[in-house]
Design a protein around this motif. Sequence first.
Motif, PDB file in Angstrom:
ATOM      1  N   PHE A   1       3.518  11.306  -2.163  1.00  0.00           N
ATOM      2  CA  PHE A   1       3.148  10.253  -1.217  1.00  0.00           C
ATOM      3  C   PHE A   1       2.324  10.823  -0.065  1.00  0.00           C
ATOM      4  CE2 PHE A   1       3.973   7.932   2.717  1.00  0.00           C
ATOM      5  CZ  PHE A   1       3.546   6.658   2.369  1.00  0.00           C
TER       6      PHE A   1
ATOM      7  N   TYR B   1      -1.537   9.957   0.783  1.00  0.00           N
ATOM      8  CA  TYR B   1      -1.937   9.503   2.119  1.00  0.00           C
ATOM      9  C   TYR B   1      -3.103  10.330   2.659  1.00  0.00           C
ATOM     10  CZ  TYR B   1      -1.743   8.530   7.124  1.00  0.00           C
ATOM     11  OH  TYR B   1      -2.074   8.202   8.407  1.00  0.00           O
ATOM     12  N   SER B   2      -3.013  11.645   2.499  1.00  0.00           N
ATOM     13  CA  SER B   2      -4.069  12.534   2.992  1.00  0.00           C
ATOM     14  C   SER B   2      -5.393  12.255   2.279  1.00  0.00           C
ATOM     15  CB  SER B   2      -3.654  13.993   2.778  1.00  0.00           C
ATOM     16  OG  SER B   2      -4.667  14.879   3.205  1.00  0.00           O
TER      17      SER B   2
ATOM     18  N   TYR C   1      -6.195   9.479   0.743  1.00  0.00           N
ATOM     19  CA  TYR C   1      -6.609   8.111   1.062  1.00  0.00           C
ATOM     20  C   TYR C   1      -7.352   8.070   2.401  1.00  0.00           C
ATOM     21  CZ  TYR C   1      -6.125   3.387  -0.764  1.00  0.00           C
ATOM     22  OH  TYR C   1      -6.369   2.178  -1.365  1.00  0.00           O
ATOM     23  N   GLN C   2      -6.888   8.867   3.337  1.00  0.00           N
ATOM     24  CA  GLN C   2      -7.568   8.939   4.631  1.00  0.00           C
ATOM     25  C   GLN C   2      -8.987   9.466   4.473  1.00  0.00           C
ATOM     26  OE1 GLN C   2      -6.497   7.814   7.744  1.00  0.00           O
ATOM     27  NE2 GLN C   2      -4.975   6.899   6.386  1.00  0.00           N
TER      28      GLN C   2
ATOM     29  N   PRO D   1      -4.946  -0.362   0.921  1.00  0.00           N
ATOM     30  CA  PRO D   1      -3.941  -0.072  -0.118  1.00  0.00           C
ATOM     31  C   PRO D   1      -3.328  -1.309  -0.754  1.00  0.00           C
ATOM     32  CG  PRO D   1      -3.626   1.360   1.774  1.00  0.00           C
ATOM     33  CD  PRO D   1      -4.692   0.382   2.154  1.00  0.00           C
TER      34      PRO D   1
END
Length: 584
Positions: free
Chosen positions: A479, A483-484, A486-487, A510
């Motif tokens: 997760f 997240y990293s 996705y940023q 998302p």
Amino acid sequence: MSKIKSTLASSFTGTIYLFLLQLFSRSITFILNQILLRFTTAKVLGIVNIKLELILETILFISREGIRMALLRSKSSSEEIDKKNEEDNNKSEKDKKSIKEELLLPIQKAVNLSYIPIIIGCSLTILVTCYFNRKQNSNEDSNSSIILYSVAALIELVSEPLYILTQYYLMFNIRVKAEGVAVFIRSISSFIFTIYLNYKNKVVTSRAAVLCFAWSQLLYSIFLFGTYSFLFWKKYLSVKKNEELDTESLHLSQGIKAFLPSTIIEKTESGEKRYFFDEHLLSLSITLYIQSFVKYLLSQGDKIILNILCNTTTQGVYAFVMNYGSLILRIVFQPLEETCRIYFSKELVSKTSTKSSRQQVYKVIMTILKCHFILGMYFIFFATNYTGVLIDLLTGSNWSRNSSAPKALAYYCVSIPFMGFNGILEGFVQAVAPKKELHYQSRMMTIFWIIFAVCCFVFVKVFHMGIVGIIIGNMINMFLRIYSCYQYLINCYKKSEDQNKNNDIKEIHPFNTITKEPLVWGCFIGSWIICRILNGIIGWETLKQKAIFIFIGMILALVSTAILYLKEKNFLKELREYYRILRS
């Protein structure tokens, strides 16, 4: 142009060869493992697939990964051969010899460098063997197996110069034959040894069972090196009959000398320069060795944690679950991830990319992520209730009723959507991110691994969750990685020259990856509840109970799929269109 086509053709052929190798090795290993699991205890599986595999992977990965990555970036002389051969007829014998020596310089640099893994491996083998032998519990009596696995790793490293040559000259057929023979010998020998022991002795000790796998691994390494040597010997004999030599044939015509390190003499303006290792490649290798250590932690992190926190029986159950889980990852996710990585690189990094094609990439990413989410719904809402039935059918009641494997596999099914998201997003970062961003991602991965280790310690030692704690810890790790990545995806989207500033990032939010149809959610959740209740009422002890339970699950899955199709028609049409784009 013809040279480029030839290289592309070789690469494409190599991809097919390697795919067939994976299909062959995975298939035969999976089939034989299903039989062996009926004769193998969780303790034996834990020692072999976690402890001993960790020893093997530690020696091999740390010893050779940096060199392999560096040599992939080394300049091949194959691009120069055609040009220089055009002038070859006009040169004197002395000039011809000088040209040939110059052409062989890059491959000799690669050969010299390929012996570094053997040097590192010798020292590392001693350290790893001593460490694990001292740590080893005397009751498990697997010291001999540790030594056999260490020797097997060292023999495999001896074949590294031969492997490097197959990569350098794109001899994928030689690599596939060598590894295919070795995999076959390992699988068959472990199967024969184990079955023989079970029929000869009524009670087989864990030490004897582990030794069967250890000897099989040793045979794998011996046959790998032996097959490589035999195939190159055959190549040498065919080269001797060839009068017109290209770079590859010219090099192999030297016989045994082609595979041995030697001092490199390079002519420069100031005179002759003598050296053994190329400075640029050696410096690059050191840098990549450091990065490969981070990769090692990520790829072997779960085994390291298991060795520290869990006993061998728990390790065996985890290995059992991973054997099934890895099939899903390699068969379903890996081909898509490989294709997407190429597609992202082509459309976002290539100079020929257009505004519309770059904008299209972001839509493709969101579509694929939604596809992963929908696929994950089947694993979460259906597969989680059927892990016990699956294990009972494949390996018998010993694993399905007398171990925590069904529960662990159910949690593993929940983690599958995380793996799908992580694979696509990390593939995007690897394909398009600049060097600075890649270094930042490596640092973040290290931090996430530390968090993963801490979570595993808390879940296993404080809350006593066992394997489930390791799987949940891994989900937390994924997760954070998602997240990293996705940023970074959002930042790329914001910087896109195609973006309307007023549009912000709504298109890649998302929540756009999640189906918003209440009826779809109700059907999937309702199916899970029904299957959960029926699992307790009907059960799956007998074949009739299994058949009824599976039949009801199939009906519910078909109903859920029909409703999903009716409510997500537009998405499914879009998915088919993007599949066509990716294939092209």
